[in-house]
Design an enzyme around this catalytic site. Structure first.
Site, PDB file in Angstrom:
ATOM      1  N   HIS A 155      48.081  30.741  40.317  1.00 25.64           N
ATOM      2  CA  HIS A 155      46.938  31.591  40.681  1.00 25.64           C
ATOM      3  C   HIS A 155      45.599  30.890  40.470  1.00 25.64           C
ATOM      4  O   HIS A 155      44.589  31.335  40.980  1.00 25.64           O
ATOM      5  CB  HIS A 155      46.985  32.891  39.864  1.00 25.64           C
ATOM      6  CG  HIS A 155      48.119  33.771  40.279  1.00 25.64           C
ATOM      7  ND1 HIS A 155      47.969  34.842  41.117  1.00 25.64           N
ATOM      8  CD2 HIS A 155      49.441  33.716  40.007  1.00 25.64           C
ATOM      9  CE1 HIS A 155      49.133  35.416  41.336  1.00 25.64           C
ATOM     10  NE2 HIS A 155      50.054  34.751  40.659  1.00 25.64           N
ATOM     11  N   ASP A 364      37.257  28.958  40.708  1.00 23.84           N
ATOM     12  CA  ASP A 364      38.178  30.102  40.738  1.00 23.84           C
ATOM     13  C   ASP A 364      39.313  29.787  41.694  1.00 23.84           C
ATOM     14  O   ASP A 364      39.068  29.211  42.760  1.00 23.84           O
ATOM     15  CB  ASP A 364      37.438  31.360  41.229  1.00 23.84           C
ATOM     16  CG  ASP A 364      37.862  32.612  40.481  1.00 23.84           C
ATOM     17  OD1 ASP A 364      39.037  32.673  40.073  1.00 23.84           O
ATOM     18  OD2 ASP A 364      37.033  33.509  40.308  1.00 23.84           O
TER      19      ASP A 364
HETATM   20  P1  ADQ Z   1      41.304  36.701  37.694  1.00 21.81           P
HETATM   21  O1  ADQ Z   1      40.687  35.507  37.074  1.00 21.81           O
HETATM   22  O2  ADQ Z   1      41.577  37.835  36.808  1.00 21.81           O
HETATM   23  O3  ADQ Z   1      42.636  36.324  38.494  1.00 21.81           O
HETATM   24  P2  ADQ Z   1      40.216  37.970  40.204  1.00 21.81           P
HETATM   25  O4  ADQ Z   1      40.866  37.279  41.342  1.00 21.81           O
HETATM   26  O5  ADQ Z   1      38.811  38.308  40.506  1.00 21.81           O
HETATM   27  O6  ADQ Z   1      40.226  37.132  38.865  1.00 21.81           O
HETATM   28  O7  ADQ Z   1      41.012  39.296  39.919  1.00 21.81           O
HETATM   29  C1  ADQ Z   1      40.580  40.232  38.999  1.00 21.81           C
HETATM   30  C2  ADQ Z   1      41.163  41.608  39.331  1.00 21.81           C
HETATM   31  O8  ADQ Z   1      40.863  42.468  38.242  1.00 21.81           O
HETATM   32  C3  ADQ Z   1      40.530  42.207  40.584  1.00 21.81           C
HETATM   33  O9  ADQ Z   1      41.505  42.914  41.295  1.00 21.81           O
HETATM   34  C4  ADQ Z   1      39.448  43.130  40.009  1.00 21.81           C
HETATM   35  O10 ADQ Z   1      39.174  44.272  40.809  1.00 21.81           O
HETATM   36  C5  ADQ Z   1      40.032  43.532  38.674  1.00 21.81           C
HETATM   37  N1  ADQ Z   1      38.929  43.723  37.706  1.00 21.81           N
HETATM   38  C6  ADQ Z   1      37.967  42.852  37.395  1.00 21.81           C
HETATM   39  N2  ADQ Z   1      37.100  43.397  36.513  1.00 21.81           N
HETATM   40  C7  ADQ Z   1      37.524  44.638  36.261  1.00 21.81           C
HETATM   41  C8  ADQ Z   1      37.058  45.735  35.460  1.00 21.81           C
HETATM   42  N3  ADQ Z   1      35.921  45.653  34.766  1.00 21.81           N
HETATM   43  N4  ADQ Z   1      37.771  46.871  35.434  1.00 21.81           N
HETATM   44  C9  ADQ Z   1      38.915  46.970  36.182  1.00 21.81           C
HETATM   45  N5  ADQ Z   1      39.394  45.990  36.975  1.00 21.81           N
HETATM   46  C10 ADQ Z   1      38.713  44.846  37.013  1.00 21.81           C
HETATM   47  C11 ADQ Z   1      43.442  35.148  38.664  1.00 21.81           C
HETATM   48  C12 ADQ Z   1      42.703  33.920  39.197  1.00 21.81           C
HETATM   49  C13 ADQ Z   1      41.977  34.252  40.482  1.00 21.81           C
HETATM   50  C14 ADQ Z   1      42.969  34.817  41.505  1.00 21.81           C
HETATM   51  C15 ADQ Z   1      43.797  35.934  40.894  1.00 21.81           C
HETATM   52  C16 ADQ Z   1      44.911  36.385  41.832  1.00 21.81           C
HETATM   53  O11 ADQ Z   1      41.796  33.416  38.223  1.00 21.81           O
HETATM   54  O12 ADQ Z   1      41.338  33.114  41.021  1.00 21.81           O
HETATM   55  O13 ADQ Z   1      42.257  35.336  42.610  1.00 21.81           O
HETATM   56  O14 ADQ Z   1      44.398  35.524  39.678  1.00 21.81           O
HETATM   57  O15 ADQ Z   1      45.680  35.311  42.271  1.00 21.81           O
END
Ligand code: ADQ
Length: 469
Positions: A155, A364
């Site tokens: 990821h 990211d």
């Molecule tokens: P993350 O680093 O966690 O994921 P991201 O892809 O943005 O980053 O996913 C976060 C998820 O958590 C999103 O669905 C978001 O809506 C949710 N989220 C964030 N803040 C929140 C909050 N305050 N309350 C509730 N929900 C919240 C890792 C990798 C990324 C990759 C994903 C998926 O680092 O690059 O996109 O996995 O593969």
């Protein structure tokens, strides 16, 4: 249809109806369709060898969770996974901290996963492991004579070999990855880094086809499978949530000011201090924005056991305090910094209410927030997305306003531009990005990856090499 065995560090709990991020949504849909098991750590530590997995069955899906010894967990999770691999994969070597005991625990915990998973496996299962915590899992399963197709999806970004070389034992990481049949990355650039890494350490033997390779005596597929989101789900959630009491109160509180929103886990890779400074630069350089824009940053703390995460929390508190102190008026506070999580539906409502989505990680793998922000917009009056060129999502969402997150003045300029962007341009950019999101949604992601794994099974069946595991 084969059963799917999904393996990840944590198993998402779907029992409370609050199924978290995009990954959980996608995996659960695939598990419910095919039937199978989701295996991983249940969130509890123990002392010594854990007992057998606790298995809870809901419909066609079993959730199998294990405990992990407290000291092993600390070294495997906080030490190796989040203290070594996470900063390395995000090119942030100033946060890299290595100790030999971390690496040993990492391999032992993967061996534990393999040992506890092995008895649950059936001959026709396909296994799909997720993320940097589980790189050695296939090797450990192979040692236990598991011959089922095993896939791995990373990821986070895969670092270039010149960065990967920082890690003592990096050759083993590369070798362990070749024990998988399908190795999936977020972007084509990650695939290139992986193949170049194999080549530079002398492991790559041949390229067998577009995405088929031979290294360390094994053949495998290595390709980009950019993760998507549940587009109709986000649209529906955002439409409903704008009517919710919480989102209405927030909108009333804005008193017709435009909202800029940022939503991230509180992590140093997400570029939050730089983002706060860019907003400060905006207010300083473009005085007409004062009193007109409100920046709301939602950042729930994660990995509180790692020192760097405590530091960034303190830094953001200081920065938001300074900026508010410098610019606030009796009737306007520029930054609202919320150090907590929200339900997904509220988040989607906040996205829809925002004029600008600020997604500026320093690095990211993909960034699902960028995709969710776009899908949550009202197509008739969409907000603009400002997106870091260093997020995997920028490969697909090139109709966003693309910025370099380290260029504080550049990000300030982009905010100014987005805040004044005409409706027709916002609509055109939104239409283009929605087309891309629909084409590669979360269902397409699971189907493509599992299709690649199924192709391996069929190839092996033809060669008669699948034996009863
Ligand atoms: P993350 O680093 O966690 O994921 P991201 O892809 O943005 O980053 O996913 C976060 C998820 O958590 C999103 O669905 C978001 O809506 C949710 N989220 C964030 N803040 C929140 C909050 N305050 N309350 C509730 N929900 C919240 C890792 C990798 C990324 C990759 C994903 C998926 O680092 O690059 O996109 O996995 O593969």
């Amino acid at each position: 249809m084969s059963r799917l065995i999904a393996v990840s560090n944590r198993v998402a709990d779907s029992s409370n109806g609050k199924t978290a991020g995009g990954l959980a949504v996608g995996l659960l849909a695939a598990l419910r369709k095919q039937g199978g098991v989701w295996f991983g750590w249940g969130g509890r530590t123990c002392h010594g060898e854990p007992t057998d997995p606790t298995v809870i069955r809901r419909g066609k899906v079993s959730y199998a969770t294990i405990d992990i010894d407290e000291v092993e967990f600390e070294n495997y999770y906080n030490g190796y996974s989040n203290g070594c691999l996470w900063p390395l994969c995000h090119y942030m070597l100033n946060f890299f901290h290595y100790e030999r005991c971390f690496g040993r625990a990492y391999v032992r915990v993967n061996a534990l996963f393999a040992r506890k998973l092995r008895p649950l496996l059936q001959v026709d299962d396909v296994i799909w492991a997720h993320d940097y915590h589980l790189i050695p899992l296939a090797g450990e399963l192979r040692k236990a004579e598991v011959e089922n197709p095993i896939g791995f999806f990373l990821h986070v970004p895969f670092p270039n070999i010149d960065v990967l070389r920082t890690l003592p034992g990096h050759r083993l990481i590369l070798e362990m990855l070749t024990r998988y049949d399908v190795i999936g990355f977020q972007t084509t650039s990650d695939v290139r880094s992986f193949i170049e890494g194999l080549s530079r350490v002398g492991f790559l033997e041949s390229r067998l086809g577009h995405d088929r390779f031979r290294a360390c005596g094994r053949e495998f597929t290595a390709a980009a499978f950019p993760i998507g989101i549940d587009v109709p789900g986000v649209i529906q959630m955002s439409e409903r949530a704008v009517g919710s009491a919480t989102v209405k109160r927030m909108r009333d509180g804005l008193v017709s000011r435009d909202l800029i929103t940022g939503v991230d886990r509180l992590d140093y890779s997400k570029g939050l201090p730089e983002r706060f400074r860019a907003f400060e630069e905006l207010l300083a350089s473009y005085p007409d924005t004062r009193g007109r824009l409100v920046f709301m940053q939602i950042a729930p703390p994660t990995r509180g056991g790692v020192r760097a995460y405590q530091d960034i929390r303190a830094e953001l508190e200081r920065l938001s305090g300074n900026i508010n102190g410098r610019f606030a008026e009796p009737d306007w506070v520029p930054i609202r910094y919320l150090n907590r999580g929200f339900s997904r539906s509220i988040l989607m409502g906040i996205f829809r209410a925002a004029r600008i989505g600020l997604v500026t990680p320093l690095r990211d793998g993909m960034n699902l927030v960028a995709k969710e922000f776009v899908a949550a917009q009202d197509p008739d009056d969409p907000g603009a997305l400002i997106l870091s060129s260093l997020a995997g999502a920028a490969e697909e969402l090139d109709a966003a306003v693309i910025v370099n997150p380290y260029d504080i003045e550049g990000v300030a300029e982009a905010i100014q531009r987005a805040a004044n962007m005409r409706l027709a341009e916002r609509q055109e950019r939104h239409r283009s990005m929605m087309g891309q999101l629909r084409l590669n949604d979360i269902g397409a992601w699971t189907d493509r990856f599992l299709g690649a794994l199924e192709a391996v099974r069929q190839q092996e069946c033809r060669g008669g090499s699948i034996t009863d595991a």
